[in-house]
Design a protein around this motif. Structure first.
Motif, PDB file in Angstrom:
ATOM      1  N   THR A  15       0.696  -1.228   0.062  1.00 51.73           N
ATOM      2  CA  THR A  15       0.057   0.122   0.035  1.00 51.73           C
ATOM      3  C   THR A  15       0.666   1.117  -0.019  1.00 51.73           C
ATOM      4  OG1 THR A  15      -0.095   0.022   2.261  1.00 51.73           O
ATOM      5  CG2 THR A  15      -1.939  -1.234   1.215  1.00 51.73           C
ATOM      6  N   SER A  16       2.164   1.217   0.200  1.00 52.79           N
ATOM      7  CA  SER A  16       2.953   2.520   0.274  1.00 52.79           C
ATOM      8  C   SER A  16       3.310   3.165  -1.118  1.00 52.79           C
ATOM      9  CB  SER A  16       4.231   1.904   0.825  1.00 52.79           C
ATOM     10  OG  SER A  16       4.887   1.152   0.143  1.00 52.79           O
ATOM     11  N   HIS A  17       3.714   4.433  -0.882  1.00 59.20           N
ATOM     12  CA  HIS A  17       4.133   5.137  -2.074  1.00 59.20           C
ATOM     13  C   HIS A  17       5.525   4.618  -2.676  1.00 59.20           C
ATOM     14  CE1 HIS A  17       0.693   7.637  -1.044  1.00 59.20           C
ATOM     15  NE2 HIS A  17       0.544   7.802  -2.245  1.00 59.20           N
ATOM     16  N   VAL A  18       6.207   5.296  -3.860  1.00 55.04           N
ATOM     17  CA  VAL A  18       7.508   4.712  -4.156  1.00 55.04           C
ATOM     18  C   VAL A  18       8.754   5.192  -3.209  1.00 55.04           C
ATOM     19  CG1 VAL A  18       7.638   6.729  -5.615  1.00 55.04           C
ATOM     20  CG2 VAL A  18       8.808   4.815  -6.369  1.00 55.04           C
ATOM     21  N   LEU A  19       8.682   6.105  -2.802  1.00 59.27           N
ATOM     22  CA  LEU A  19       9.841   6.436  -1.912  1.00 59.27           C
ATOM     23  C   LEU A  19      10.102   5.431  -0.764  1.00 59.27           C
ATOM     24  CD1 LEU A  19      11.486  10.223  -1.345  1.00 59.27           C
ATOM     25  CD2 LEU A  19      11.654   8.209   0.346  1.00 59.27           C
TER      26      LEU A  19
ATOM     27  N   LYS B 135      12.676  -1.776   0.558  1.00 60.59           N
ATOM     28  CA  LYS B 135      13.230  -2.605  -0.492  1.00 60.59           C
ATOM     29  C   LYS B 135      14.773  -2.880  -0.087  1.00 60.59           C
ATOM     30  CE  LYS B 135       9.729  -3.778  -3.777  1.00 60.59           C
ATOM     31  NZ  LYS B 135       9.404  -3.678  -5.220  1.00 60.59           N
ATOM     32  N   PHE B 136      15.330  -1.630  -0.577  1.00 57.47           N
ATOM     33  CA  PHE B 136      16.689  -1.428  -0.549  1.00 57.47           C
ATOM     34  C   PHE B 136      17.595  -1.849   1.128  1.00 57.47           C
ATOM     35  CE2 PHE B 136      16.383   1.232  -4.097  1.00 57.47           C
ATOM     36  CZ  PHE B 136      17.479   0.436  -4.979  1.00 57.47           C
ATOM     37  N   HIS B 137      16.597  -1.409   2.171  1.00 61.47           N
ATOM     38  CA  HIS B 137      17.239  -2.016   3.352  1.00 61.47           C
ATOM     39  C   HIS B 137      16.978  -3.459   3.690  1.00 61.47           C
ATOM     40  CE1 HIS B 137      17.775  -1.954   7.730  1.00 61.47           C
ATOM     41  NE2 HIS B 137      16.695  -2.760   8.126  1.00 61.47           N
ATOM     42  N   GLU B 138      16.205  -4.123   3.114  1.00 63.62           N
ATOM     43  CA  GLU B 138      15.971  -5.524   3.484  1.00 63.62           C
ATOM     44  C   GLU B 138      16.704  -6.266   2.433  1.00 63.62           C
ATOM     45  OE1 GLU B 138      11.766  -6.594   3.071  1.00 63.62           O
ATOM     46  OE2 GLU B 138      11.505  -5.615   5.210  1.00 63.62           O
TER      47      GLU B 138
ATOM     48  N   LEU C 162      16.370   8.252  -7.949  1.00 62.39           N
ATOM     49  CA  LEU C 162      15.695   8.311  -6.852  1.00 62.39           C
ATOM     50  C   LEU C 162      16.285   7.006  -6.123  1.00 62.39           C
ATOM     51  CD1 LEU C 162      13.844   8.919  -4.521  1.00 62.39           C
ATOM     52  CD2 LEU C 162      12.076   7.718  -5.645  1.00 62.39           C
ATOM     53  N   ALA C 163      16.195   5.855  -7.108  1.00 65.11           N
ATOM     54  CA  ALA C 163      16.524   4.565  -6.525  1.00 65.11           C
ATOM     55  C   ALA C 163      18.173   4.385  -6.304  1.00 65.11           C
ATOM     56  CB  ALA C 163      16.533   3.411  -7.658  1.00 65.11           C
ATOM     57  N   GLU C 164      18.872   5.383  -6.959  1.00 67.70           N
ATOM     58  CA  GLU C 164      20.221   5.219  -6.840  1.00 67.70           C
ATOM     59  C   GLU C 164      20.767   6.077  -5.478  1.00 67.70           C
ATOM     60  OE1 GLU C 164      21.509   6.682 -10.502  1.00 67.70           O
ATOM     61  OE2 GLU C 164      21.437   4.815 -11.513  1.00 67.70           O
ATOM     62  N   THR C 165      20.148   7.042  -5.202  1.00 58.55           N
ATOM     63  CA  THR C 165      20.028   8.065  -4.153  1.00 58.55           C
ATOM     64  C   THR C 165      19.901   7.021  -2.790  1.00 58.55           C
ATOM     65  OG1 THR C 165      19.572  10.104  -5.302  1.00 58.55           O
ATOM     66  CG2 THR C 165      19.466  10.088  -3.000  1.00 58.55           C
ATOM     67  N   ILE C 166      18.542   6.458  -2.865  1.00 57.57           N
ATOM     68  CA  ILE C 166      18.330   5.655  -1.747  1.00 57.57           C
ATOM     69  C   ILE C 166      19.357   4.412  -1.295  1.00 57.57           C
ATOM     70  CG2 ILE C 166      16.284   4.096  -0.966  1.00 57.57           C
ATOM     71  CD1 ILE C 166      14.416   5.919  -2.021  1.00 57.57           C
ATOM     72  N   GLN C 167      19.708   3.803  -2.778  1.00 61.80           N
ATOM     73  CA  GLN C 167      20.591   2.700  -2.657  1.00 61.80           C
ATOM     74  C   GLN C 167      21.792   3.075  -1.831  1.00 61.80           C
ATOM     75  OE1 GLN C 167      22.323   1.321  -6.214  1.00 61.80           O
ATOM     76  NE2 GLN C 167      22.297  -0.705  -5.613  1.00 61.80           N
TER      77      GLN C 167
ATOM     78  N   GLU D 149      19.033  14.984   2.231  1.00 61.43           N
ATOM     79  CA  GLU D 149      18.732  15.190   3.691  1.00 61.43           C
ATOM     80  C   GLU D 149      17.496  14.546   3.979  1.00 61.43           C
ATOM     81  OE1 GLU D 149      17.828  18.979   6.756  1.00 61.43           O
ATOM     82  OE2 GLU D 149      18.395  19.229   4.513  1.00 61.43           O
ATOM     83  N   GLY D 150      16.314  14.688   3.385  1.00 60.54           N
ATOM     84  CA  GLY D 150      15.127  14.273   3.699  1.00 60.54           C
ATOM     85  C   GLY D 150      14.901  12.672   3.760  1.00 60.54           C
ATOM     86  N   ILE D 151      15.873  12.202   3.011  1.00 62.86           N
ATOM     87  CA  ILE D 151      15.726  10.718   2.737  1.00 62.86           C
ATOM     88  C   ILE D 151      16.560  10.054   3.953  1.00 62.86           C
ATOM     89  CG2 ILE D 151      16.635   8.605   1.199  1.00 62.86           C
ATOM     90  CD1 ILE D 151      15.778   9.997  -1.191  1.00 62.86           C
ATOM     91  N   GLN D 152      17.689  10.606   4.151  1.00 61.29           N
ATOM     92  CA  GLN D 152      18.484  10.177   5.393  1.00 61.29           C
ATOM     93  C   GLN D 152      17.737  10.344   6.599  1.00 61.29           C
ATOM     94  OE1 GLN D 152      21.976   9.160   5.313  1.00 61.29           O
ATOM     95  NE2 GLN D 152      21.083   8.326   7.086  1.00 61.29           N
TER      96      GLN D 152
END
Length: 315
Positions: free
Chosen positions: A178-182, A188-191, A247-252, A294-297
């Motif tokens: 049910t979540s949004h992309v970010l 997903k990246f954490h797990e 976005l994916a590369e930043t979160i990765q 900063e926000g993602i962190q």
């Protein structure tokens, strides 16, 4: 507006509502009220009217909604349309009938047509067809915008609509169904990092999106609360976007995942681009201050502290 003004924040336990509550408390507001969904079912008109008769709030901030990503919108179109209509209609009508001084309605950038010119301006509303994957939610929110506009026009009341771009932050929903992309990507990246696995993501990675930290939205709501805005509808965003791949590369990078990213092109991309024109609110004196990194962190740090419960608290 003074610090003792009685302010009802609908949806005060959700990501947006809780951020607004924290912001107003920080700014010295001392008479905030909220109700959980168990205490007050906003879909029930009689219950909402009774609450307004009893509590008599002077200001109402509507941060309550049924929300979700592409999958949830596709799977539950009726609930996304009807429940959002019920929630907002009950709040708007009760506020009007009880002479609420100020009403702030929060919507979403998905109210704009799928192929509207970019960046999206407020006047593009209702000029073309919507994105099919979230039109149910969008139609409900458009009705809310128009109801507030009608009250403003007919009764000269201070009802204003703020349309935020894609939001993220603490108290977000990290449930993958049910979540949004970010937030979904953060989980997903954490797990995947924990399990030394690749990450599989929907679509091509080419669509462009804009993201606003929820604390910045709370700051915009505070700005709208303390200022009488001249018009009925304002976009709230950063005015900057990036591709889903970026976005994916930043979160990765932030999560420390070092494996492969696999894009599933059989899954839908959604709207090709969705960037807000934020000039109107900027000209009033407000702009966002939190950078995406900063926000993602900050969001990932909150996730690590709270990842025993992925689901957003019910409104």
């Amino acid at each position: 507006m003074n610090k003792e003004t009685k302010i009802y924040i609908a949806g005060h336990r959700g990501m947006v509502g809780s951020a607004i509550w924290r912001k107003l408390e920080k700014e010295g507001y001392t008479n905030l009220i909220g109700r959980t969904s168990k205490e007050l079912d906003l879909r029930n008109q009689q219950a909402v009217n009774t609450f307004f008769d009893t509590e008599a709030p002077e200001v109402v901030i509507d941060a309550a909604a049924r929300v979700g990503g592409i999958l949830a919108n596709n799977d539950y179109p009726y609930q996304f349309l009807m429940e959002n209509l019920q929630i907002q209609n009950n709040l708007i009508d009760a506020s009007h009938k009880n002479n609420v001084e100020k009403f702030i309605f929060l919507g979403s950038s998905c109210i704009y047509p799928k192929h509207a010119p970019q960046p999206l301006k407020e006047e593009y509303l209702l000029t073309d067809s919507l994105e099919p994957t979230n039109e149910w939610y969008a139609i409900a929110k458009i009705a809310g915008v128009k109801a507030c506009e009608a009250i403003r026009k007919q009764f000269d009341k201070d009802f204003v609509s703020l349309m935020p771009t894609n939001l993220y932050g603490s108290h977000d929903n990290f449930d993958l169904q049910t979540s949004h992309v970010l937030p979904a990507m953060i989980r997903k990246f954490h797990e995947a990092k924990e399990n030394s696995e690749p990450v599989k993501l929907w679509g091509s990675g080419t669509p462009m999106r804009e993201f606003l930290h929820v604390d910045d939205l709370a700051d915009a709501v505070f700005f709208a609360l303390e200022k009488e805005l001249k018009e009925n509808l304002y976009n709230v965003g950063t005015g900057k976007d990036l591709t889903i791949k970026e976005l994916a590369e930043t979160i990765q990078k932030i999560t420390g995942h070092t494996g492969e990213i696999i894009w599933d092109n059989s899954k839908p991309d959604g709207t090709p681009r969705k960037l807000m024109n934020v000039d109107k609110l900027k000209n009033e004196g407000w702009s966002a201050s939190t950078s995406l990194e900063e926000g993602i962190q900050k969001t990932y740090s909150w996730f690590l502290e709270n990842n025993t419960n992925y689901k957003q608290v019910k409104l």
